[in-house]
Design a protein around this motif. Structure first.
Motif, PDB file in Angstrom:
ATOM      1  N   MET A  72       0.830  -0.971   0.186  1.00  0.00           N
ATOM      2  CA  MET A  72      -0.121  -0.047  -0.040  1.00  0.00           C
ATOM      3  C   MET A  72       0.722   1.340  -0.004  1.00  0.00           C
ATOM      4  O   MET A  72       1.681   1.396   0.748  1.00  0.00           O
ATOM      5  N   GLY A 119      -6.255  -5.845   3.060  1.00  0.00           N
ATOM      6  CA  GLY A 119      -4.887  -5.178   3.274  1.00  0.00           C
ATOM      7  C   GLY A 119      -5.112  -3.710   3.468  1.00  0.00           C
ATOM      8  O   GLY A 119      -4.205  -2.794   3.500  1.00  0.00           O
ATOM      9  N   TYR A 120      -6.583  -3.360   3.524  1.00  0.00           N
ATOM     10  CA  TYR A 120      -6.793  -1.806   3.956  1.00  0.00           C
ATOM     11  C   TYR A 120      -6.297  -1.603   5.345  1.00  0.00           C
ATOM     12  O   TYR A 120      -6.460  -2.589   6.363  1.00  0.00           O
ATOM     13  N   ARG A 121      -5.645  -0.564   5.551  1.00  0.00           N
ATOM     14  CA  ARG A 121      -5.184  -0.189   6.968  1.00  0.00           C
ATOM     15  C   ARG A 121      -5.787   1.233   7.126  1.00  0.00           C
ATOM     16  O   ARG A 121      -4.965   1.734   8.255  1.00  0.00           O
ATOM     17  N   VAL A 126      -5.794  -7.978  12.397  1.00  0.00           N
ATOM     18  CA  VAL A 126      -5.101  -6.958  12.120  1.00  0.00           C
ATOM     19  C   VAL A 126      -5.124  -6.293  13.465  1.00  0.00           C
ATOM     20  O   VAL A 126      -5.826  -6.018  14.261  1.00  0.00           O
ATOM     21  N   ASP A 139      -2.154  -0.970  13.976  1.00  0.00           N
ATOM     22  CA  ASP A 139      -1.652  -1.161  12.531  1.00  0.00           C
ATOM     23  C   ASP A 139      -2.760  -0.329  11.669  1.00  0.00           C
ATOM     24  O   ASP A 139      -2.497  -0.300  10.319  1.00  0.00           O
ATOM     25  N   ARG A 147     -11.373  -5.165  -3.542  1.00  0.00           N
ATOM     26  CA  ARG A 147     -10.479  -5.694  -4.015  1.00  0.00           C
ATOM     27  C   ARG A 147      -9.532  -4.882  -5.156  1.00  0.00           C
ATOM     28  O   ARG A 147      -8.654  -4.513  -5.306  1.00  0.00           O
ATOM     29  N   LEU A 159      -8.017  -1.499  -4.492  1.00  0.00           N
ATOM     30  CA  LEU A 159      -6.864  -1.601  -3.922  1.00  0.00           C
ATOM     31  C   LEU A 159      -5.799  -1.742  -5.275  1.00  0.00           C
ATOM     32  O   LEU A 159      -4.437  -1.220  -4.928  1.00  0.00           O
TER      33      LEU A 159
END
Ligand code: NAP
Length: 273
Positions: A1, A37-39, A62, A66, A235, A238
């Motif tokens: 990312m 994977g989104y943060r 997660v 983070d 998805r 991203l």
């Protein structure tokens, strides 16, 4: 990312917007987004889903530290007591001791801006938010916040997509060392079938939405928070960092600007300010 750096922060360029998703659907899609994977997660007291978002974070593998978590204070709670109360309620519902970013959701000229920003700064000093920022601030509001009240703001969250020129505000934000976090980056769906964006995307094997998102996150000081309800859309949103728009593509996208806003609520500011 990819991340945006500034004010000691690393802000993920693509975040996940949660407006108009509530209940189990919200918890499930936020968990899915974190898994993909989104943060960077964007919510607000006004969305009525902070508890659903909090549950997703609690159930995800997660770690809280983070995740860059944003919430917002509604315009009816911008007096000092309201800011403290609204934020305490938000933290309670989110099930966390702090957020990463607390935003003024919309300006409200009937409350002195200095009072609001002082209350925000106090919450930051108390560790209840790591950063403070604003949303829907016009140039006039921004100038007053930074130059008169000396507020240390991370960003202004604004509607921004290929049909809305934000060059004046973006230039001012860069000058103040702030970020523009683009909301409604897909124009709430209007970009999805746009013929110009689709044709550009075809050259790179990308969709119109992915072109719109790439166009945003390839601009200096811009991050964005598309909302999606399905894993496939999450998805796809991203997968926007692996191609580069040419100058010719950018010129074509610039021709889409019609200054058409998705959001013109009765309580909104005059955008000519
Ligand atoms: P948006 O992100 O511009 O668009 C969302 C729409 O696009 C949904 O209909 C979604 O469909 C569709 N979509 C998403 N990804 C897609 C893809 N890959 N392919 C095709 N369609 C796709 O709209 P938004 O929700 O207004 O804005 C995003 C976030 O910004 C909000 O959720 C909120 O967090 C924030 N926001 C802030 C403010 C503010 O005042 N600060 C105002 C508005 C919004 P599906 O749902 O079917 O996936």
């Amino acid at each position: 990312m990819e991340v945006l750096t500034g004010k000691g922060e690393r802000l993920p360029r693509i975040g996940f917007g949660t407006s108009q998703i509530t209940g189990r659907a919200c918890t499930n899609i936020v968990k899915t987004a974190l898994g993909l994977g989104y943060r960077h997660i964007d919510t607000a007291q006004a969305y009525g889903n902070e508890d659903d978002v909090g549950r997703a974070i609690a159930q995800s593998t997660v770690k809280r530290e983070d995740i860059f978590l944003t919430t917002k204070v509604w315009r009816s709670s911008l007096d000092a007591k309201g800011v403290a109360r609204s934020t305490a309620e938000s933290l309670d519902r989110l099930g966390t001791g702090y957020v990463d970013l607390l935003l003024v959701h919309w300006p409200n000229d009937s409350v002195p801006m200095g009072e609001t920003l002082k209350a925000f700064a106090e919450l930051k000093a108390e560790g209840k938010t790591r950063h403070i920022g604003v949303s829907n601030y016009t140039l006039r509001h921004l100038k007053e916040a930074v130059e008169t009240h000396k507020a240390d703001l991370l960003c202004n969250q604004l509607e921004y997509h290929p049909q809305l020129d934000q060059s004046a505000l973006l230039g001012a934000l860069r000058g103040y060392g702030m970020a523009l976090v683009a909301y409604s980056p897909l124009g709430r769906g209007r970009m999805v079938k746009n013929a110009v964006l689709s044709a550009i995307g075809k050259k790179y094997g990308k969709s119109a939405s992915q072109v719109a998102l790439n166009w945003l996150v390839s601009q200096d000081a811009v991050a964005t928070i598309p909302k999606a309800s399905s894993e496939a859309h999450c998805r796809a949103n991203l997968e926007v960092f692996d191609f580069a728009l040419t100058e010719a593509d950018r010129a074509e996208i610039a021709s889409l600007t019609s200054n058409s806003r998705v959001w013109l609520p009765s309580w909104g500011p005059s955008w000519d300010d």
